[in-house]
Design a protein around this motif. Structure first.
Motif, short mmCIF file in Angstrom:
data_model
loop_
_atom_site.label_atom_id
_atom_site.label_comp_id
_atom_site.label_asym_id
_atom_site.label_seq_id
_atom_site.Cartn_x
_atom_site.Cartn_y
_atom_site.Cartn_z
N ASP A 147 0.82 -1.21 0.00
CA ASP A 147 0.00 0.00 0.00
C ASP A 147 0.86 1.26 0.00
O ASP A 147 0.40 2.31 -0.45
N LEU A 148 2.07 1.17 0.52
CA LEU A 148 3.00 2.29 0.46
C LEU A 148 4.42 1.79 0.65
O LEU A 148 4.65 0.69 1.15
N ILE A 149 5.36 2.65 0.27
CA ILE A 149 6.79 2.37 0.45
C ILE A 149 7.36 3.45 1.36
O ILE A 149 7.15 4.64 1.15
N PHE A 150 8.08 3.00 2.39
CA PHE A 150 8.79 3.93 3.27
C PHE A 150 10.28 3.70 3.07
O PHE A 150 10.80 2.63 3.40
N SER A 151 10.96 4.68 2.52
CA SER A 151 12.38 4.55 2.21
C SER A 151 13.24 5.29 3.22
O SER A 151 13.01 6.47 3.50
N LYS A 152 14.26 4.59 3.72
CA LYS A 152 15.24 5.21 4.61
C LYS A 152 16.44 5.75 3.84
O LYS A 152 17.39 6.27 4.43
N GLY A 153 16.41 5.61 2.52
CA GLY A 153 17.52 6.12 1.72
C GLY A 153 18.67 5.15 1.63
O GLY A 153 18.58 4.00 2.04
N GLY A 154 19.79 5.61 1.07
CA GLY A 154 20.92 4.74 0.80
C GLY A 154 20.80 4.14 -0.58
O GLY A 154 19.71 4.05 -1.16
#
Length: 374
Positions: free
Chosen positions: A101-108
């Motif tokens: 339903d969604l993507i949560f990105s911490k980066g990198g």
């Protein structure tokens, strides 16, 4: 409800995800929530995330090497032309069938395949930036992110209208340590101020070398818990035994790595902390209200540890010692100046608590849940 996390694979990406996942499960008790993670191959991350009930998927992701001459240039070219596109294709396949339903990105760099594939599939993307200077992966993903959660005020380069200042998510369990438990775990002697010295996973050998040069002198006034790093532990332990007198040996406690249970008790017992300047470490130290010295890793991408360190030190909560200017006896003298000055210790402790944002993980979790349930 399906939430997919993405990140670069280091502890700086993994532990905030763990903190958010725990808050999600605490706030949303229905059984239909499933949590997933996409990132580069990382055994440590896989173990930590699996313990939290997060299913992990591995994809290839290209790095941008900033040094190494001609060889690095061709490696970068190969990553851009082949490795990252293949990672995006695999992430696309995973996301297509997973349908989060969604993507949560911490980066990198490891987050790029998932965020690009998510964009193609029209999946909402949220970013979190730990550092005051954003990483290249988050800068690239900013254009299609709905919101960007930031850790530091005045985070550079992002459009203000997308920014939500929340702090860096930390595991709440780290705030519930016990000095009595620490005494048992580390066999603390007591009677002297306790220093907690951690070099992190990168660059620990240089901090270890500096500490060893002054270790005998330091132990005359301090008790020390020293996280030396898995790769360096045996060498440090052997050299320390040669350098330390029999009278001072009980006051030195080297460990290869502090797990979550150990570090929370070490945090509780410590009077003063010496650490690198990763965002995760800074926000943990701040939430505990511990005075500290930060030694930024010079090789950090975008020089972000130096920027993080000085931004935090500007609050009065810490002092910064850069490796290029640091001498062992000067380092020890700075600790002495602070730790035996009760007023200075109190000022730094209060400044740290004012800076702290211990509810960052809960705020992010509730924001994501509100978005999904509206």
């Amino acid at each position: 409800m399906k939430i997919l996390f993405a990140g670069g694979g280091t502890g700086g990406h993994i532990f905030p995800i763990v903190a958010i996942a725990r808050e999600l499960r605490q706030s949303y008790t229905e059984k239909d929530m499933k949590l997933f993670y996409i990132g580069p191959e990382d055994r440590f991350g896989d173990v930590v995330l699996s313990q939290e009930g997060i299913k992990t998927f591995t994809v290839k992701a290209g790095k941008l090497r900033r040094s190494g001459g001609l060889a690095a240039f061709f490696q970068n070219l190969s990553d851009v032309l082949f490795v990252t596109p293949l990672g995006i294709c695999k992430a696309f396949k995973i996301l297509f069938f997973l349908s989060p339903d969604l993507i949560f990105s911490k980066g990198g760099y490891g987050a790029i395949p998932a965020t690009v594939a998510g964009r193609i599939l029209g999946i909402p993307v949220f970013l979190h930036e730990s550092d005051i200077v954003p990483g290249k992966a988050n800068l690239a993903a900013e254009k299609f992110a709905l919101e960007i959660f930031t850790s530091f005020p005045f985070t550079q380069y992002f459009p203000p209208k997308k920014i939500l200042l929340v702090g860096n998510p930390i595991r709440k369990r780290l705030l519930s340590g016990s000095d009595k438990e620490a005494a048992q775990i580390f066999q603390l002697v007591g009677g002297k101020p306790l220093l907690l010295i951690m070099g992190g996973s990168q660059g620990a050998s240089r901090m270890n070398d500096m500490l060893l040069r002054i270790l005998e002198e330091a132990l005359k006034q301090f008790e020390i818990i020293h996280q030396a790093g898995e790769a360096n532990f045996k060498t440090v332990e052997q050299e320390a035994k040669v350098m330390i007198s029999e009278a001072n040996l009980p006051y030195y406690h080297p460990v290869p790595f502090l797990d979550e249970n150990e570090i929370r008790h070490a945090y509780a017992a410590a009077d003063f902390i010496v650490n690198r300047a990763g965002s995760g470490s800074i926000f943990e130290i701040a939430a505990l209200g511990k005075p500290s010295i930060l030694i930024p890793l010079p090789e950090s991408a975008q020089n972000h540890q130096v920027e993080n360190a000085y931004a935090y030190a500007a609050t009065g909560a810490a002092i910064v010692l850069e490796e290029a200017n640091m001498r062992p006896h000067f380092f020890l003298e700075r600790i002495r100046e602070i730790i035996f000055d009760e007023a200075a210790m109190e000022r730094m402790s209060q400044a740290a608590l004012r800076f702290a944002k211990p509810d960052a993980a809960r705020i992010i979790a509730n924001y994501l849940l509100t978005y999904l349930l509206q």
